[in-house]
Design an enzyme around this catalytic site. Structure first.
Site, mmCIF file in Angstrom:
data_model
loop_
_atom_site.group_PDB
_atom_site.id
_atom_site.type_symbol
_atom_site.label_atom_id
_atom_site.label_comp_id
_atom_site.label_asym_id
_atom_site.label_seq_id
_atom_site.Cartn_x
_atom_site.Cartn_y
_atom_site.Cartn_z
ATOM 1 N N ARG A 56 16.797 23.007 -40.098
ATOM 2 C CA ARG A 56 17.733 23.514 -39.099
ATOM 3 C C ARG A 56 18.448 24.675 -39.764
ATOM 4 N NH1 ARG A 56 19.341 19.899 -34.907
ATOM 5 N NH2 ARG A 56 17.383 19.081 -34.037
ATOM 6 N N GLU A 68 16.692 15.785 -38.764
ATOM 7 C CA GLU A 68 15.836 15.518 -37.590
ATOM 8 C C GLU A 68 14.598 16.416 -37.622
ATOM 9 O OE1 GLU A 68 17.783 15.415 -33.775
ATOM 10 O OE2 GLU A 68 16.019 16.229 -32.792
ATOM 11 N N ARG A 104 20.349 26.438 -30.230
ATOM 12 C CA ARG A 104 21.549 25.890 -29.625
ATOM 13 C C ARG A 104 22.717 26.744 -30.098
ATOM 14 N NH1 ARG A 104 25.753 21.920 -29.064
ATOM 15 N NH2 ARG A 104 25.951 21.240 -31.236
ATOM 16 N N ARG A 113 22.294 27.697 -33.973
ATOM 17 C CA ARG A 113 21.312 27.077 -34.847
ATOM 18 C C ARG A 113 19.940 27.144 -34.201
ATOM 19 N NH1 ARG A 113 18.460 23.052 -31.867
ATOM 20 N NH2 ARG A 113 19.777 21.248 -31.396
ATOM 21 N N ARG A 143 29.266 18.546 -25.323
ATOM 22 C CA ARG A 143 29.213 17.473 -26.308
ATOM 23 C C ARG A 143 30.630 17.231 -26.863
ATOM 24 N NH1 ARG A 143 23.632 18.510 -29.931
ATOM 25 N NH2 ARG A 143 22.232 18.852 -28.157
HETATM 26 P P1 ADP Z 1 22.773 20.126 -33.511
HETATM 27 O O1 ADP Z 1 23.684 21.239 -33.219
HETATM 28 O O2 ADP Z 1 22.003 20.371 -34.744
HETATM 29 O O3 ADP Z 1 21.972 19.758 -32.313
HETATM 30 P P2 ADP Z 1 24.971 18.193 -33.425
HETATM 31 O O4 ADP Z 1 25.276 18.295 -31.987
HETATM 32 O O5 ADP Z 1 24.944 16.816 -34.034
HETATM 33 O O6 ADP Z 1 23.599 18.814 -33.897
HETATM 34 O O7 ADP Z 1 26.083 19.062 -34.216
HETATM 35 C C1 ADP Z 1 25.966 19.145 -35.619
HETATM 36 C C2 ADP Z 1 27.298 19.496 -36.218
HETATM 37 O O8 ADP Z 1 27.624 20.846 -35.821
HETATM 38 C C3 ADP Z 1 28.459 18.620 -35.706
HETATM 39 O O9 ADP Z 1 29.331 18.345 -36.790
HETATM 40 C C4 ADP Z 1 29.167 19.511 -34.727
HETATM 41 O O10 ADP Z 1 30.544 19.199 -34.618
HETATM 42 C C5 ADP Z 1 28.957 20.863 -35.376
HETATM 43 N N1 ADP Z 1 29.124 21.979 -34.446
HETATM 44 C C6 ADP Z 1 28.465 22.194 -33.292
HETATM 45 N N2 ADP Z 1 28.903 23.322 -32.708
HETATM 46 C C7 ADP Z 1 29.877 23.834 -33.526
HETATM 47 C C8 ADP Z 1 30.712 24.990 -33.490
HETATM 48 N N3 ADP Z 1 30.659 25.867 -32.488
HETATM 49 N N4 ADP Z 1 31.593 25.187 -34.517
HETATM 50 C C9 ADP Z 1 31.665 24.309 -35.526
HETATM 51 N N5 ADP Z 1 30.894 23.200 -35.637
HETATM 52 C C10 ADP Z 1 30.011 22.973 -34.634
HETATM 53 N N1 DAR Z 2 19.742 10.677 -28.814
HETATM 54 C C1 DAR Z 2 18.403 10.892 -28.311
HETATM 55 C C2 DAR Z 2 17.955 12.358 -28.501
HETATM 56 C C3 DAR Z 2 18.491 13.312 -27.487
HETATM 57 C C4 DAR Z 2 18.322 14.767 -27.876
HETATM 58 N N2 DAR Z 2 19.083 15.080 -29.132
HETATM 59 C C5 DAR Z 2 18.480 15.311 -30.293
HETATM 60 N N3 DAR Z 2 17.204 15.539 -30.387
HETATM 61 N N4 DAR Z 2 19.223 15.373 -31.396
HETATM 62 C C6 DAR Z 2 18.378 10.465 -26.848
HETATM 63 O O1 DAR Z 2 17.301 10.229 -26.367
HETATM 64 O O2 DAR Z 2 19.443 10.375 -26.261
#
Ligand code: ADP
Ligand code: DAR
Length: 378
Positions: free
Chosen positions: A250, A246, A301, A147, A330
């Site tokens: 995205r 956010e 990411r 993403r 994560r």
């Molecule tokens: P971001 O990736 O936008 O920083 P998050 O960590 O909250 O946000 O992840 C957003 C969603 O993407 C979550 O439901 C997470 O489980 C899903 N996700 C992240 N990586 C993968 C992956 N490799 N395959 C499937 N879903 C994923």
């Molecule tokens: N939860 C906030 C943001 C950390 C980075 N993740 C983002 N931007 N989605 C923290 O300060 O832990």
């Protein structure tokens, strides 16, 4: 100066005070003073606490951006949630310049050494063919996702957006999304009016963003919810776009298995189609601008949902090994979630100070190493 074209020129609080913004309101100054006391008394070391020293606080306390964003707008999430890892967000693009005494240190720490004098390299997606499948036998990797975030030029970030701007941005972006063709052809679904069970299923299936994140709530990122928020996806849900969660956008590519090459290629092609119709905010040194400083630069990411039963038996060791390859661990539902059934989300940590290709390659190489370590364990 257009909102998005932020120069690195040292901000001058006098000129901002002279631009008719006057003084930061008394009630905000009072919030800031009590916030500083809370931070100093907190045992938790967020990057906000680490770098908002009393000296930096005194320098930044009375500043505001031309749109009126204050230090309180930027730090309120980390003060209300003292357990934040980072604790600070930019309320608008100018915050990165006006409050640079704080943001520069947070950026250097999180992105492992991107200094104030550093410059984000030009966007470079590299040669996609040099990115492979990180798990050709699909033994460990359940799914792969890449993403990036984009901010629309001319608009502030969540805390400073009006309800009308949310609606305007949603209309502008959804119109462009509706014109996508080929593998990216799909439908835009506004959150407003979405059936709760449909929304929850999309979240559970990892397609849609969660709702009510306390960090975003405290950052004033959820105002007027769900107005202006929504999700676009193609028929196979392999290309998706989040609108006004956010970040303004995205842009996401994902699919089952470990074929990072296919996932990355679909993302690159999708971004190239969108940037023909939308103007994204880019900073001369910080690259693509985002609400959170952890996402600046490439905003990339690249992640796998992966099971490493032997290595993850000792979570601390897995995290230590992962950090050797600049990887972040994560939980199975992304940030601030636990791993269910031994399923972890592992991704590149650095997003700035390297190219888009290098960020994805860093995840590619690191995940392959983790799988090799898993294979070598008895
Ligand atoms: P971001 O990736 O936008 O920083 P998050 O960590 O909250 O946000 O992840 C957003 C969603 O993407 C979550 O439901 C997470 O489980 C899903 N996700 C992240 N990586 C993968 C992956 N490799 N395959 C499937 N879903 C994923
Ligand atoms: N939860 C906030 C943001 C950390 C980075 N993740 C983002 N931007 N989605 C923290 O300060 O832990």
């Amino acid at each position: 100066m257009a909102q998005g074209s932020v120069s690195k020129k040292k901000s001058c609080d006098t000129c901002y005070k002279k631009c008719g913004k006057g003084r930061v309101p008394e009630e905000i100054l009072n919030e800031l003073d009590s916030a500083m006391e809370k931070l100093e008394a907190s045992p938790h070391m967020s990057l906000l606490k680490k770098y908002l020293t009393r000296d930096v606080f005194e320098e930044l306390r009375d500043l505001q951006t031309p749109l009126g964003a204050t230090l309180w707008d930027c730090i309120r999430s980390g003060v209300i949630n003292l357990d934040s890892n980072i604790g600070v967000y930019a309320a608008d693009a100018q915050c990165y310049t006006v409050f640079d005494l704080l943001f520069d240190k947070v950026i250097e720490d999180y992105h492992l050494g991107f200094k104030k004098i550093s410059r984000q390299p030009p966007c470079d997606w590299g040669n996609i063919r040099n990115i492979g499948n990180v798990d050709p036998t699909s033994t460990y990797v359940v799914s792969t996702r890449v993403r990036c975030g984009r901010s629309l030029d001319g608009y502030p970030f969540n805390p400073k957006l009006t309800e009308a701007q949310y609606k305007e941005m949603e209309a502008k972006v959804s119109t462009v999304l509706r014109d996508l063709k080929g593998d990216h052809k799909g439908t835009y679904y506004p959150l407003t009016g979405m059936a709760k069970d449909v929304q929850q299923q999309l979240i559970d299936d990892h397609f849609l963003f969660k709702e009510g994140d306390r960090f975003l709530e405290a950052a004033n990122a959820n105002r007027f919810w769900p107005t202006g928020r929504g999700i676009f996806y193609n028929t196979s849900k392999t290309f998706l776009v989040w609108v006004n969660e956010e970040d303004h956008l995205r842009i996401i590519s994902m699919q089952n298995g470990g074929d990072l090459c296919a996932v990355y290629g679909r993302l690159v092609e999708g971004v190239r189609k969108l940037e023909k119709k939308l103007t994204f905010s880019r900073h001369s040194s910080l690259g693509y601008l985002t609400f959170c400083p952890t996402n600046l630069g490439t905003t990339i990411r690249a992640s796998v949902l992966i099971k490493l039963p032997k290595l993850s038996a000792d979570k601390a060791r897995m995290e230590s090994v992962a950090s050797n390859y600049n990887l972040q661990v994560r939980g199975s539902s992304g940030e601030h979630s636990d791993a269910k059934g031994g399923l972890y989300d592992i991704s590149n940590k650095r997003r700035i100070g390297l190219t888009e290709y290098e960020a994805v390659k860093e995840m590619h190489d690191g995940v392959i190493e983790l799988i090799n370590i898993e294979k070598s364990m008895k």
